[in-house]
Design an enzyme around this catalytic site. Structure first.
Site: not given
Length: 323
Positions: A11, A13-14, A16, A37, A55, A71, A94, A254
């Site tokens: 993802a 967020i992971a 970056r 995956r 996973y 995820l 979250k 943020t």
């Protein structure tokens, strides 16, 4: 203690924020692998970190201590449960899961196995939040009468965004709305409850795209108004109204490393805006996770369990009371 941690998924967020943070904290963490995956052709590593396909293959690594799970929300329950049953501590984006019942089951399992479950509200660990809370304790605006939190942004450009997919736990409440409910509890206290709620549905996608609600403390002394959405003019802040003034701030959710947040206080004496400390919330939350694993601090772990359960209760109540 150097924690061996794996990452489930690629993802944004992971890639970056979280993976670079963990890489910088090399004395505290070792990123063992990133699981996908399915691997792209020729993809064997990302920034020097091995990439593995599947996973389950990641969870089967014997030396692993913990996993970070970014995820889609609709997949959280399955993979948190699998990780906990493997004896792994969990740091998850979250919202923790899609329903209150799922969260209750996962926290019960974590307690049974004495494992950490950290829901990734990194703004909790930014100095900005602490500065605001300390200012309120000092009585800078008198007695707090009402609290307002707003977090929303324009529609996503990609129509197939996971936030628009019901099967993947999409919707504004579990995403942006979760932040506003979290702050309501942080500022008003653990006895806060939802008394009114509204969710606007996208009939084609069958997910909520914006919402508004009201919460209050059980003694009724203070209330909170929350607003959030995916179809809004951008907002990201809080306002606290007291008996002697008003306080509001920008970018509560943020504020990134190097950004200087500001707090404005208005009262009968006038208005002033002050700079708050810049900070790195991602580093701070990573160190908090490390501390809970290293020290096995039961108070810290129990506090996270309680926050997880309260957050899930507020979200479920918001759904039930929505008109």
């Amino acid at each position: 203690m150097r924690i061996k941690i794996g990452v489930l998924g690629k993802a944004n967020i992971a890639l970056r924020s979280i993976i670079p943070t963990l890489a910088e904290l090399s004395d505290q963490f070792e990123i063992v692998a990133i699981a996908t995956r399915s691997k792209a052709d020729g993809e064997s590593e990302i920034n020097g970190i091995p990439v593995i396909e599947g996973y389950d293959q990641l969870l089967d690594i014997d030396t692993l201590d913990a996993v970070y799970i970014p995820l889609p929300i609709g997949m959280h329950y399955e993979w948190i449960r699998k990780a906990l049953n493997k004896g792994l501590h969990v740091w998850v984006e979250k919202s923790l899961a899609s329903t209150e019942d799922e969260v209750k089951e996962l926290i019960s399992l974590a307690k049974e196995k004495q494992l950490v479950v950290l829901e990734s509200f990194q703004f909790r660990f930014h100095k900005q939040l602490k500065s605001i809370q300390e200012s309120l304790k000092d009585g800078i605006i008198g007695e707090v009468r009402s609290f307002r939190a707003s977090f929303g942004f324009p529609p996503f450009p990609d129509a197939d965004n996971i936030r628009y997919q019901k099967s993947l736990g999409g919707g504004a409440l579990l995403d942006a709305g979760a932040y506003t409910l979290k702050t309501a509890a942080l500022f008003l206290g653990k006895d806060v409850e939802v008394v009114a709620a509204q969710l606007a549905m996208d009939e084609d996608r069958q997910v909520d795209i914006y919402g508004n609600g009201m919460l209050k403390t059980k003694d009724g002394a203070a209330t909170a108004q929350v607003s959030f959405g995916f179809d809004n003019f951008y907002q990201c802040g809080i306002e606290v109204w007291g008996s002697k003034g008003k306080l509001f701030t920008n970018r509560l959710f943020t504020a990134r490393k190097g950004f200087v947040p500001q707090m404005t206080i208005e009262s009968n004496e006038g208005s002033k805006t002050v700079d708050l400390p810049e900070d790195d919330a991602f580093t701070n939350i990573a160190l908090h996770f490390h501390k809970m694993l290293k020290d096995k601090d039961s108070d810290l772990r129990n506090e996270e369990y309680e926050q997880n359960l309260l957050q899930a209760k507020l979200i479920e109540s918001f759904k039930q009371k929505s008109i």
